[in-house]
Design a protein around this motif. Structure first.
Motif, PDB file in Angstrom:
ATOM      1  N   ALA A  66     -31.842   5.834 -28.908  1.00  0.00           N
ATOM      2  CA  ALA A  66     -33.203   5.943 -29.446  1.00  0.00           C
ATOM      3  C   ALA A  66     -34.028   4.681 -29.212  1.00  0.00           C
ATOM      4  O   ALA A  66     -35.167   4.767 -28.737  1.00  0.00           O
ATOM      5  CB  ALA A  66     -33.147   6.256 -30.941  1.00  0.00           C
ATOM      6  N   TYR A  67     -33.506   3.513 -29.531  1.00  0.00           N
ATOM      7  CA  TYR A  67     -34.295   2.284 -29.482  1.00  0.00           C
ATOM      8  C   TYR A  67     -33.691   1.204 -28.603  1.00  0.00           C
ATOM      9  O   TYR A  67     -34.334   0.208 -28.311  1.00  0.00           O
ATOM     10  CB  TYR A  67     -34.478   1.712 -30.889  1.00  0.00           C
ATOM     11  N   GLY A  68     -32.447   1.365 -28.211  1.00  0.00           N
ATOM     12  CA  GLY A  68     -31.760   0.322 -27.465  1.00  0.00           C
ATOM     13  C   GLY A  68     -31.715   0.580 -25.971  1.00  0.00           C
ATOM     14  O   GLY A  68     -32.533   1.304 -25.409  1.00  0.00           O
ATOM     15  N   ALA A  69     -30.716   0.003 -25.328  1.00  0.00           N
ATOM     16  CA  ALA A  69     -30.626   0.004 -23.873  1.00  0.00           C
ATOM     17  C   ALA A  69     -30.127   1.309 -23.271  1.00  0.00           C
ATOM     18  O   ALA A  69     -30.452   1.624 -22.128  1.00  0.00           O
ATOM     19  CB  ALA A  69     -29.709  -1.136 -23.433  1.00  0.00           C
ATOM     20  N   CYS A  70     -29.335   2.079 -24.000  1.00  0.00           N
ATOM     21  CA  CYS A  70     -28.722   3.267 -23.397  1.00  0.00           C
ATOM     22  C   CYS A  70     -29.730   4.368 -23.071  1.00  0.00           C
ATOM     23  O   CYS A  70     -29.518   5.126 -22.120  1.00  0.00           O
ATOM     24  CB  CYS A  70     -27.603   3.807 -24.281  1.00  0.00           C
ATOM     25  N   GLY A  71     -30.821   4.470 -23.798  1.00  0.00           N
ATOM     26  CA  GLY A  71     -31.842   5.469 -23.476  1.00  0.00           C
ATOM     27  C   GLY A  71     -32.475   5.216 -22.118  1.00  0.00           C
ATOM     28  O   GLY A  71     -32.425   6.079 -21.222  1.00  0.00           O
ATOM     29  N   PRO A  72     -33.062   4.019 -21.915  1.00  0.00           N
ATOM     30  CA  PRO A  72     -33.616   3.727 -20.586  1.00  0.00           C
ATOM     31  C   PRO A  72     -32.564   3.752 -19.481  1.00  0.00           C
ATOM     32  O   PRO A  72     -32.832   4.183 -18.364  1.00  0.00           O
ATOM     33  CB  PRO A  72     -34.204   2.320 -20.748  1.00  0.00           C
ATOM     34  N   MET A  73     -31.340   3.308 -19.796  1.00  0.00           N
ATOM     35  CA  MET A  73     -30.311   3.300 -18.760  1.00  0.00           C
ATOM     36  C   MET A  73     -29.869   4.713 -18.386  1.00  0.00           C
ATOM     37  O   MET A  73     -29.434   4.945 -17.262  1.00  0.00           O
ATOM     38  CB  MET A  73     -29.130   2.427 -19.175  1.00  0.00           C
ATOM     39  N   LEU A  74     -29.985   5.679 -19.316  1.00  0.00           N
ATOM     40  CA  LEU A  74     -29.716   7.079 -18.951  1.00  0.00           C
ATOM     41  C   LEU A  74     -30.687   7.527 -17.861  1.00  0.00           C
ATOM     42  O   LEU A  74     -30.292   8.163 -16.887  1.00  0.00           O
ATOM     43  CB  LEU A  74     -29.836   7.989 -20.175  1.00  0.00           C
ATOM     44  N   LEU A  75     -31.967   7.180 -18.024  1.00  0.00           N
ATOM     45  CA  LEU A  75     -32.969   7.522 -17.003  1.00  0.00           C
ATOM     46  C   LEU A  75     -32.653   6.802 -15.695  1.00  0.00           C
ATOM     47  O   LEU A  75     -32.618   7.422 -14.635  1.00  0.00           O
ATOM     48  CB  LEU A  75     -34.371   7.141 -17.475  1.00  0.00           C
ATOM     49  N   LEU A  76     -32.419   5.493 -15.771  1.00  0.00           N
ATOM     50  CA  LEU A  76     -32.162   4.719 -14.562  1.00  0.00           C
ATOM     51  C   LEU A  76     -30.937   5.235 -13.815  1.00  0.00           C
ATOM     52  O   LEU A  76     -30.925   5.279 -12.577  1.00  0.00           O
ATOM     53  CB  LEU A  76     -31.982   3.240 -14.910  1.00  0.00           C
ATOM     54  N   ASN A  77     -29.926   5.627 -14.547  1.00  0.00           N
ATOM     55  CA  ASN A  77     -28.703   6.128 -13.936  1.00  0.00           C
ATOM     56  C   ASN A  77     -28.929   7.464 -13.235  1.00  0.00           C
ATOM     57  O   ASN A  77     -28.228   7.796 -12.286  1.00  0.00           O
ATOM     58  CB  ASN A  77     -27.606   6.260 -14.996  1.00  0.00           C
ATOM     59  N   ARG A  78     -29.916   8.227 -13.690  1.00  0.00           N
ATOM     60  CA  ARG A  78     -30.242   9.507 -13.042  1.00  0.00           C
ATOM     61  C   ARG A  78     -31.065   9.293 -11.772  1.00  0.00           C
ATOM     62  O   ARG A  78     -30.978  10.065 -10.829  1.00  0.00           O
ATOM     63  CB  ARG A  78     -31.033  10.410 -14.003  1.00  0.00           C
ATOM     64  N   VAL A  79     -31.886   8.255 -11.766  1.00  0.00           N
ATOM     65  CA  VAL A  79     -32.768   8.014 -10.618  1.00  0.00           C
ATOM     66  C   VAL A  79     -32.008   7.330  -9.481  1.00  0.00           C
ATOM     67  O   VAL A  79     -32.253   7.588  -8.315  1.00  0.00           O
ATOM     68  CB  VAL A  79     -33.994   7.183 -11.052  1.00  0.00           C
ATOM     69  N   GLY A  80     -31.083   6.460  -9.816  1.00  0.00           N
ATOM     70  CA  GLY A  80     -30.321   5.746  -8.792  1.00  0.00           C
ATOM     71  C   GLY A  80     -29.222   4.938  -9.446  1.00  0.00           C
ATOM     72  O   GLY A  80     -29.097   4.925 -10.668  1.00  0.00           O
ATOM     73  N   PRO A  81     -28.421   4.248  -8.657  1.00  0.00           N
ATOM     74  CA  PRO A  81     -27.343   3.456  -9.251  1.00  0.00           C
ATOM     75  C   PRO A  81     -27.902   2.310 -10.092  1.00  0.00           C
ATOM     76  O   PRO A  81     -28.910   1.703  -9.740  1.00  0.00           O
ATOM     77  CB  PRO A  81     -26.564   2.942  -8.039  1.00  0.00           C
ATOM     78  N   LEU A  82     -27.226   2.051 -11.207  1.00  0.00           N
ATOM     79  CA  LEU A  82     -27.646   0.948 -12.069  1.00  0.00           C
ATOM     80  C   LEU A  82     -27.325  -0.381 -11.413  1.00  0.00           C
ATOM     81  O   LEU A  82     -26.234  -0.557 -10.872  1.00  0.00           O
ATOM     82  CB  LEU A  82     -26.913   1.006 -13.411  1.00  0.00           C
ATOM     83  N   PRO A  83     -28.249  -1.339 -11.477  1.00  0.00           N
ATOM     84  CA  PRO A  83     -27.947  -2.673 -10.963  1.00  0.00           C
ATOM     85  C   PRO A  83     -26.786  -3.293 -11.747  1.00  0.00           C
ATOM     86  O   PRO A  83     -26.658  -3.097 -12.957  1.00  0.00           O
ATOM     87  CB  PRO A  83     -29.243  -3.453 -11.201  1.00  0.00           C
ATOM     88  N   GLU A  84     -25.962  -4.034 -11.065  1.00  0.00           N
ATOM     89  CA  GLU A  84     -24.783  -4.653 -11.663  1.00  0.00           C
ATOM     90  C   GLU A  84     -25.152  -5.548 -12.842  1.00  0.00           C
ATOM     91  O   GLU A  84     -24.412  -5.611 -13.830  1.00  0.00           O
ATOM     92  CB  GLU A  84     -24.040  -5.468 -10.598  1.00  0.00           C
ATOM     93  N   VAL A  85     -26.304  -6.201 -12.781  1.00  0.00           N
ATOM     94  CA  VAL A  85     -26.698  -7.106 -13.868  1.00  0.00           C
ATOM     95  C   VAL A  85     -26.900  -6.344 -15.177  1.00  0.00           C
ATOM     96  O   VAL A  85     -26.583  -6.855 -16.253  1.00  0.00           O
ATOM     97  CB  VAL A  85     -27.957  -7.933 -13.471  1.00  0.00           C
ATOM     98  N   LEU A  86     -27.383  -5.109 -15.112  1.00  0.00           N
ATOM     99  CA  LEU A  86     -27.555  -4.300 -16.325  1.00  0.00           C
ATOM    100  C   LEU A  86     -26.206  -3.842 -16.862  1.00  0.00           C
ATOM    101  O   LEU A  86     -25.982  -3.830 -18.077  1.00  0.00           O
ATOM    102  CB  LEU A  86     -28.449  -3.087 -16.053  1.00  0.00           C
ATOM    103  N   VAL A  87     -25.305  -3.459 -15.971  1.00  0.00           N
ATOM    104  CA  VAL A  87     -23.969  -3.038 -16.396  1.00  0.00           C
ATOM    105  C   VAL A  87     -23.242  -4.212 -17.060  1.00  0.00           C
ATOM    106  O   VAL A  87     -22.607  -4.054 -18.103  1.00  0.00           O
ATOM    107  CB  VAL A  87     -23.165  -2.483 -15.203  1.00  0.00           C
ATOM    108  N   LYS A  88     -23.369  -5.403 -16.472  1.00  0.00           N
ATOM    109  CA  LYS A  88     -22.732  -6.588 -17.064  1.00  0.00           C
ATOM    110  C   LYS A  88     -23.300  -6.869 -18.453  1.00  0.00           C
ATOM    111  O   LYS A  88     -22.561  -7.213 -19.369  1.00  0.00           O
ATOM    112  CB  LYS A  88     -22.914  -7.805 -16.155  1.00  0.00           C
TER     113      LYS A  88
END
Length: 202
Positions: A66-88
């Motif tokens: 809802a308010y943290g990183a996993c919401g935007p990262m769900l979108l980013l993960n659907r559009v393309g691979p997540l950058p390693e810096v975000l995964v770290k």
């Protein structure tokens, strides 16, 4: 250009012809533009939140859907691979029942959902293991919260039964730390209850 609609109930193919391709291209462009902006605004040096967002991220947790990183990262993960810096950044966040409530939007179930999506995208079994751990925490915390209502109601009517009820619940699998915290609170020792929680490693 006219858009033709098909009378199909499955939700596919509502637009046909060249208009479909144009709409899909526009949607894809909007998603890619949103993803670029989201990536450009990530603050990987912060610990409390990855993106400047709703202030409720500071009242909940930095990973929630809802308010943290996993919401935007769900979108980013659907559009393309997540950058390693975000995964770290994600993997440096401590994940425990002390820091995260159960639940899909604010808690561990939503974080586990994201980790399962990340596993599906990368094939990295570590993400699946973290997701299962998060789901275990979410289930356990939910059970404790729901199951606590029955003994709380009973104990409100019969306070001397507390030691017996806690002993019985502990024999059935309630962590002894939960028993000790409840006992400390009942005896009017919030400091002792806090110290027990601080020492408890889930």
């Amino acid at each position: 250009m006219a858009i033709t609609l098909e009378q199909r109930g499955d939700g596919r193919g509502l637009m046909t012809g060249p208009a479909r391709a144009e709409v899909l291209a526009a949607v894809r462009g909007a998603l890619e533009s949103t993803a670029r902006h989201t990536l450009d605004s990530a603050g990987v040096t912060r610990r409390d939140s990855l993106w400047t967002a709703d202030p409720r991220v500071l009242l909940t947790n930095p990973l929630s859907v809802a308010y943290g990183a996993c919401g935007p990262m769900l979108l980013l993960n659907r559009v393309g691979p997540l950058p390693e810096v975000l995964v770290k950044w994600l993997l440096t966040q401590p994940l425990s029942v002390r820091s995260y409530l159960p639940g899909l939007y604010l808690g561990l179930a939503g974080i586990a959902l994201f980790l399962l999506n990340l596993y599906a995208a990368t094939g990295d079994a570590h993400f699946a293991e973290l997701a299962v751990r998060g789901l275990d925490f979410d289930f356990a915390a939910g059970m404790v919260l729901c199951d606590a209502l029955v003994p709380v109601s009973y104990l409100a009517l019969n306070p001397p039964a507390l030691p017996f009820v806690l002993a019985e619940l502990t024999s059935l699998g309630l962590p002894p730390q939960v028993r000790d915290v409840i006992s400390a609170l009942r005896q009017g020792s919030p400091g002792e209850a806090s110290a027990i929680l601080a020492r408890w490693q889930v």
